[in-house]
Design a protein around this motif. Structure first.
Motif, PDB file in Angstrom:
ATOM      1  N   LEU A  16       0.825  -1.210   0.000  1.00 10.97           N
ATOM      2  CA  LEU A  16       0.000   0.000   0.000  1.00 10.97           C
ATOM      3  C   LEU A  16       0.858   1.259   0.000  1.00 10.97           C
ATOM      4  CD1 LEU A  16      -2.950  -0.992   2.354  1.00 10.97           C
ATOM      5  CD2 LEU A  16      -3.032  -0.570  -0.108  1.00 10.97           C
ATOM      6  N   GLU A  17       1.968   1.229   0.711  1.00 12.07           N
ATOM      7  CA  GLU A  17       2.879   2.380   0.693  1.00 12.07           C
ATOM      8  C   GLU A  17       3.402   2.620  -0.722  1.00 12.07           C
ATOM      9  OE1 GLU A  17       5.871   1.356   3.548  1.00 12.07           O
ATOM     10  OE2 GLU A  17       4.569   1.813   5.258  1.00 12.07           O
ATOM     11  N   LEU A  18       3.777   1.550  -1.405  1.00 16.79           N
ATOM     12  CA  LEU A  18       4.252   1.678  -2.791  1.00 16.79           C
ATOM     13  C   LEU A  18       3.157   2.244  -3.686  1.00 16.79           C
ATOM     14  CD1 LEU A  18       6.184  -1.700  -3.138  1.00 16.79           C
ATOM     15  CD2 LEU A  18       7.200   0.587  -3.053  1.00 16.79           C
ATOM     16  N   LEU A  19       1.951   1.732  -3.518  1.00 17.74           N
ATOM     17  CA  LEU A  19       0.834   2.183  -4.346  1.00 17.74           C
ATOM     18  C   LEU A  19       0.430   3.610  -4.018  1.00 17.74           C
ATOM     19  CD1 LEU A  19      -1.377  -1.047  -4.425  1.00 17.74           C
ATOM     20  CD2 LEU A  19       0.342  -0.282  -6.093  1.00 17.74           C
ATOM     21  N   THR A  30       5.998  -6.444  -7.418  1.00 14.48           N
ATOM     22  CA  THR A  30       6.604  -7.739  -7.123  1.00 14.48           C
ATOM     23  C   THR A  30       8.107  -7.605  -6.938  1.00 14.48           C
ATOM     24  OG1 THR A  30       4.857  -8.935  -8.279  1.00 14.48           O
ATOM     25  CG2 THR A  30       6.939 -10.087  -7.979  1.00 14.48           C
ATOM     26  N   SER A  31       8.763  -6.874  -7.822  1.00 11.33           N
ATOM     27  CA  SER A  31      10.219  -6.692  -7.707  1.00 11.33           C
ATOM     28  C   SER A  31      10.595  -6.026  -6.395  1.00 11.33           C
ATOM     29  CB  SER A  31      10.739  -5.847  -8.874  1.00 11.33           C
ATOM     30  OG  SER A  31      10.593  -6.539 -10.079  1.00 11.33           O
ATOM     31  N   ALA A  32       9.888  -4.962  -6.039  1.00 10.61           N
ATOM     32  CA  ALA A  32      10.199  -4.236  -4.809  1.00 10.61           C
ATOM     33  C   ALA A  32       9.967  -5.114  -3.580  1.00 10.61           C
ATOM     34  CB  ALA A  32       9.362  -2.965  -4.721  1.00 10.61           C
ATOM     35  N   ILE A  33       8.851  -5.811  -3.554  1.00  7.42           N
ATOM     36  CA  ILE A  33       8.519  -6.636  -2.385  1.00  7.42           C
ATOM     37  C   ILE A  33       9.455  -7.828  -2.269  1.00  7.42           C
ATOM     38  CG2 ILE A  33       6.730  -8.094  -1.349  1.00  7.42           C
ATOM     39  CD1 ILE A  33       6.281  -5.039  -1.069  1.00  7.42           C
ATOM     40  N   ARG A  34       9.773  -8.436  -3.390  1.00  3.35           N
ATOM     41  CA  ARG A  34      10.711  -9.573  -3.351  1.00  3.35           C
ATOM     42  C   ARG A  34      12.065  -9.125  -2.827  1.00  3.35           C
ATOM     43  NH1 ARG A  34      10.995 -13.328  -8.348  1.00  3.35           N
ATOM     44  NH2 ARG A  34      11.924 -14.635  -6.756  1.00  3.35           N
ATOM     45  N   ALA A  35      12.508  -7.942  -3.244  1.00  2.00           N
ATOM     46  CA  ALA A  35      13.802  -7.434  -2.788  1.00  2.00           C
ATOM     47  C   ALA A  35      13.786  -7.121  -1.289  1.00  2.00           C
ATOM     48  CB  ALA A  35      14.184  -6.189  -3.589  1.00  2.00           C
ATOM     49  N   ALA A  61      -6.298  -3.291 -16.436  1.00  3.21           N
ATOM     50  CA  ALA A  61      -5.439  -3.858 -17.472  1.00  3.21           C
ATOM     51  C   ALA A  61      -4.925  -2.748 -18.368  1.00  3.21           C
ATOM     52  CB  ALA A  61      -6.221  -4.882 -18.290  1.00  3.21           C
ATOM     53  N   ASP A  62      -3.656  -2.854 -18.731  1.00  7.81           N
ATOM     54  CA  ASP A  62      -3.030  -1.960 -19.697  1.00  7.81           C
ATOM     55  C   ASP A  62      -2.235  -2.850 -20.636  1.00  7.81           C
ATOM     56  OD1 ASP A  62      -2.091   0.362 -20.976  1.00  7.81           O
ATOM     57  OD2 ASP A  62      -0.304   0.411 -19.687  1.00  7.81           O
ATOM     58  N   GLY A  63      -2.928  -3.359 -21.647  1.00  6.50           N
ATOM     59  CA  GLY A  63      -2.315  -4.371 -22.502  1.00  6.50           C
ATOM     60  C   GLY A  63      -2.103  -5.628 -21.689  1.00  6.50           C
ATOM     61  N   ALA A  64      -0.864  -6.122 -21.682  1.00  9.44           N
ATOM     62  CA  ALA A  64      -0.548  -7.331 -20.918  1.00  9.44           C
ATOM     63  C   ALA A  64      -0.229  -7.017 -19.461  1.00  9.44           C
ATOM     64  CB  ALA A  64       0.638  -8.049 -21.561  1.00  9.44           C
ATOM     65  N   ARG A  65      -0.069  -5.745 -19.148  1.00  8.57           N
ATOM     66  CA  ARG A  65       0.285  -5.359 -17.775  1.00  8.57           C
ATOM     67  C   ARG A  65      -0.963  -5.171 -16.920  1.00  8.57           C
ATOM     68  NH1 ARG A  65       4.218  -0.572 -17.247  1.00  8.57           N
ATOM     69  NH2 ARG A  65       2.296   0.557 -17.630  1.00  8.57           N
ATOM     70  N   ARG A  66      -0.792  -5.363 -15.618  1.00  7.65           N
ATOM     71  CA  ARG A  66      -1.831  -5.079 -14.644  1.00  7.65           C
ATOM     72  C   ARG A  66      -1.314  -3.949 -13.771  1.00  7.65           C
ATOM     73  NH1 ARG A  66      -4.176  -7.145 -17.884  1.00  7.65           N
ATOM     74  NH2 ARG A  66      -5.121  -9.189 -17.954  1.00  7.65           N
ATOM     75  N   LEU A  67      -2.080  -2.871 -13.719  1.00  4.49           N
ATOM     76  CA  LEU A  67      -1.681  -1.702 -12.942  1.00  4.49           C
ATOM     77  C   LEU A  67      -2.534  -1.599 -11.693  1.00  4.49           C
ATOM     78  CD1 LEU A  67      -1.247   0.823 -15.875  1.00  4.49           C
ATOM     79  CD2 LEU A  67       0.545  -0.448 -14.680  1.00  4.49           C
ATOM     80  N   TYR A  68      -1.864  -1.508 -10.553  1.00  4.31           N
ATOM     81  CA  TYR A  68      -2.532  -1.444  -9.265  1.00  4.31           C
ATOM     82  C   TYR A  68      -2.487  -0.024  -8.720  1.00  4.31           C
ATOM     83  CZ  TYR A  68      -2.898  -6.498  -8.923  1.00  4.31           C
ATOM     84  OH  TYR A  68      -3.247  -7.789  -9.137  1.00  4.31           O
TER      85      TYR A  68
END
Length: 120
Positions: A16-19, A30-35, A61-68
């Motif tokens: 939520l902070e990232l968003l 995913t990259s940020a949380i995994r790191a 949806a934005d093409g193949a991407r999912r934007l949160y």
């Protein structure tokens, strides 16, 4: 699931902070949380799903991407619930603000006195 059950998890709070910084792709989240937390991509996806299903986040949806993005409504409900408790910390914050202002005023006075002593 209750709002505090959702917010009680540090991974979901961090998402939520990232968003809150602005709309983010699922890959970026995913990259940020995994790191930061060292958890798997499926685990991050599960946290995103919980946030989405509970209404704390929206996805498009934005093409193949999912934007949160953050959905403010559940956070406003949490804020309303917390309102009854603000009196416990607002007085302390007001007192802190007073002390900070007093300290700043004293520093300005000392600086002014020092400048006056240096000026012939």
């Amino acid at each position: 699931m209750h709002a505090f059950d959702i917010l009680g998890d540090p991974v979901r709070r961090r998402i939520l902070e990232l968003l809150a910084e602005g709309e983010q792709s699922s890959g970026a989240v995913t990259s940020a949380i995994r790191a930061e937390f060292g958890i798997s991509q499926p685990a991050v996806s599960q946290h995103l799903r919980v946030l989405r299903d509970s209404g704390f986040a929206s996805v498009r949806a934005d093409g193949a991407r999912r934007l949160y993005a953050v959905n403010a409504a559940p956070l406003q409900e949490v804020d309303m619930w917390l309102e009854r408790f603000r009196r416990f910390w607002n007085q302390h914050l007001d007192a802190l603000a007073t002390e900070l202002a007093r300290g700043a005023r004293e520093r300005r006075q000392k600086d002014q006195e020092a400048n006056e002593e240096e000026t012939p």
